[in-house]
Design a protein around this motif. Structure first.
Motif, PDB file in Angstrom:
ATOM      1  N   LEU A 111      35.640  31.013  43.567  1.00  0.00           N
ATOM      2  CA  LEU A 111      36.834  30.445  42.946  1.00  0.00           C
ATOM      3  C   LEU A 111      37.253  31.280  41.740  1.00  0.00           C
ATOM      4  CD1 LEU A 111      38.655  27.825  43.080  1.00  0.00           C
ATOM      5  CD2 LEU A 111      37.166  26.918  41.285  1.00  0.00           C
ATOM      6  N   ASP A 112      38.545  31.486  41.586  1.00  0.00           N
ATOM      7  CA  ASP A 112      39.076  32.124  40.384  1.00  0.00           C
ATOM      8  C   ASP A 112      38.842  31.171  39.205  1.00  0.00           C
ATOM      9  OD1 ASP A 112      40.598  33.163  38.306  1.00  0.00           O
ATOM     10  OD2 ASP A 112      42.392  33.492  39.520  1.00  0.00           O
ATOM     11  N   ILE A 113      38.044  31.626  38.234  1.00  0.00           N
ATOM     12  CA  ILE A 113      37.725  30.769  37.082  1.00  0.00           C
ATOM     13  C   ILE A 113      38.359  31.303  35.797  1.00  0.00           C
ATOM     14  CG2 ILE A 113      35.618  29.757  38.021  1.00  0.00           C
ATOM     15  CD1 ILE A 113      34.025  31.909  36.499  1.00  0.00           C
ATOM     16  N   SER A 114      39.406  32.101  35.948  1.00  0.00           N
ATOM     17  CA  SER A 114      40.084  32.648  34.770  1.00  0.00           C
ATOM     18  C   SER A 114      40.612  31.547  33.852  1.00  0.00           C
ATOM     19  CB  SER A 114      41.252  33.540  35.198  1.00  0.00           C
ATOM     20  OG  SER A 114      40.810  34.604  36.018  1.00  0.00           O
ATOM     21  N   ASP A 115      40.925  30.394  34.433  1.00  0.00           N
ATOM     22  CA  ASP A 115      41.491  29.309  33.630  1.00  0.00           C
ATOM     23  C   ASP A 115      40.493  28.743  32.627  1.00  0.00           C
ATOM     24  OD1 ASP A 115      40.090  28.349  35.935  1.00  0.00           O
ATOM     25  OD2 ASP A 115      40.919  26.352  35.602  1.00  0.00           O
ATOM     26  N   ILE A 116      39.197  28.956  32.832  1.00  0.00           N
ATOM     27  CA  ILE A 116      38.204  28.448  31.878  1.00  0.00           C
ATOM     28  C   ILE A 116      37.455  29.584  31.184  1.00  0.00           C
ATOM     29  CG2 ILE A 116      37.893  26.244  33.067  1.00  0.00           C
ATOM     30  CD1 ILE A 116      35.214  27.383  34.163  1.00  0.00           C
TER      31      ILE A 116
END
Length: 428
Positions: A111-116
């Motif tokens: 999963l792309d976790i760039s948001d956290i």
């Protein structure tokens, strides 16, 4: 830009498409209100103190949820992770080696976790491992811990005079070798400890030229390193030619090793701080040797070609990721935040692991061994940053080539064949 599917795109296009639909979790089905979150860690590196902290903290902060930690092997990462992460019974959070993260991200399994990323530590995250977990500008696998290999020894076997250059190191290893003692413990499949010989002489694994990779094991510089390594195999080591590094610590405690290049945390195995060996896999379990060869354990950074320099070492480590097919991505992210918290990361640092969250480095032991690791990591290198690199590792072509070299084979011919195999994978 059209992405090439890398090493782990063997699960079929449908799985990747489904993974893409899950994206950042916005299109995924509503998460359950209760359940059990599954976290996979690899090997014994994550100490029990950290495992307990993760479980207790997560369960106290998430009513109705439990957390189960399962320990996997490095062989599992190559052999079984893809199928597991593609299934409808996927784990939620997984540890992978820093060289493997890009392959899973490329296949749509993380999963792309760039948001956290900022919540995980932002600029305080270990830069090298951020790079290892970043694909197409997005973070898919957060830094977990790093480690560098250093050379362990006991003065009982080696004496008090240490080698100042790589040539002196090899010469001393050859001097120490007997029918039962490896002056330098060098099993044929231990490719991590083979790379410094190549790098010290100016060689490379592969270099990128535009969109193509040019493998370099057969370059003149790399061949110098491989020929020196063959000298070690044939004249300084009695380690199994077709063995790996797993049992080096046990051999050390048996008084069968002069120099042992191993991750810094292996000091705990030798001194008896924690056992070493997988009993379930039929391996001998060592309790260390605190009263014999571990009582005066010392270490130094592998020296380079010139006195006062160090040889480049492989920058090892792990990243931690959320599975795209997790049915509890939100809770998985909460677990990830705990694993990157300063309190958790300090538990890793106390074990001698360089934490992925840099401020936790204050808890690293203030020992000569920790200083040796810092010196070694100051001159470290990485494997080619291609999403297909994990397939190179999974194919075992480098260890297989090294075994042939350890058996006395033609170094140039073996290196040329290896380069051809590497380019066939990286340039798919």
């Amino acid at each position: 830009m059209i992405k090439k599917l890398g090493a782990f795109a063997l699960v079929g296009a449908s799985a990747v498409v489904l993974a893409g639909c899950a994206g950042n979790g916005t299109d995924a089905a509503a998460e359950p209100e209760t359940g059990d979150l599954t976290v996979w860690v690899v090997g014994t590196d994550t100490p029990q103190t950290a495992r307990d902290y993760l479980k207790e903290t997560f369960e106290s902060e998430n009513d109705g949820w439990t957390l189960t930690i399962e320990e996997k092997t490095w062989a599992d990462v190559s052999d079984t992770y893809t199928a597991a992460l593609s299934s409808n019974d996927s784990p939620d959070v997984v540890e992978v080696g820093n060289t493997q993260a890009l392959g899973f991200a490329d296949a749509g399994l993380f999963l792309d976790i760039s948001d956290i990323q900022e919540e995980l530590g932002g600029d305080d995250l270990l830069p090298g491992l951020v790079e290892a977990g970043t694909y197409d500008g997005a973070l898919y696998a957060a830094p977990y811990y790093a480690g560098g290999r250093i050379v362990f020894y006991t003065p009982q076997i080696v004496g008090d005079t240490l080698p100042a250059t790589l040539d002196e190191y090899v010469a001393k290893g050859k001097e120490l070798k007997t029918d039962t003692v490896s002056g330098i413990y060098a099993p044929g499949k231990d490719w991590y400890n083979a790379l410094p010989y190549v790098w010290a002489h100016g060689g490379e694994i592969a270099v990128q030229d535009g969109d193509m990779w040019d493998a370099q094991f057969s370059s003149p510089e790399s061949l110098e390193g491989l020929e020196q390594l063959q000298d070690v195999y044939l004249n300084a080591s009695v380690a199994p030619v077709d063995g790996n590094e797993r049992l080096g610590n046990i051999a050390f405690c048996n008084g069968e090793v002069g120099f042992l290049s191993s991750p810094a945390w292996a000091a705990g195995n030798i001194t008896g701080a924690w056992p070493w060996g997988d009993e379930a896999a039929g391996e001998e379990v060592s309790q260390g040797c605190p009263d014999t060869y571990g009582k005066d354990l010392a270490a130094f950074a592998l020296p380079g070609l010139e006195e006062g320099t160090t040889a480049p070492i492989f920058a090892g480590g792990s990243n931690i990721a959320v599975a795209t097919k997790s049915d509890a991505q939100g809770k998985a992210k909460e677990a990830l935040k705990i694993m990157l918290s300063e309190d958790y990361q300090k538990l890793l640092a106390e074990q001698g692991l360089t934490p992925g969250y840099v401020p936790a480095s204050s808890s690293l032991p203030d020992t000569d061994i920790a200083k040796a690791q810092a010196a070694a990591l100051a001159n470290s290198k990485f494997t080619p940053t291609s999403p297909n690199w994990a397939e190179v590792e999974a194919a075992q072509i480098i260890p297989d080539a090294l075994v042939k070299i350890a058996e006395g084979g033609d170094v140039k011919a073996i290196a040329e064949e290896l380069d051809t195999q590497i380019e066939a994978i990286l340039n798919k």
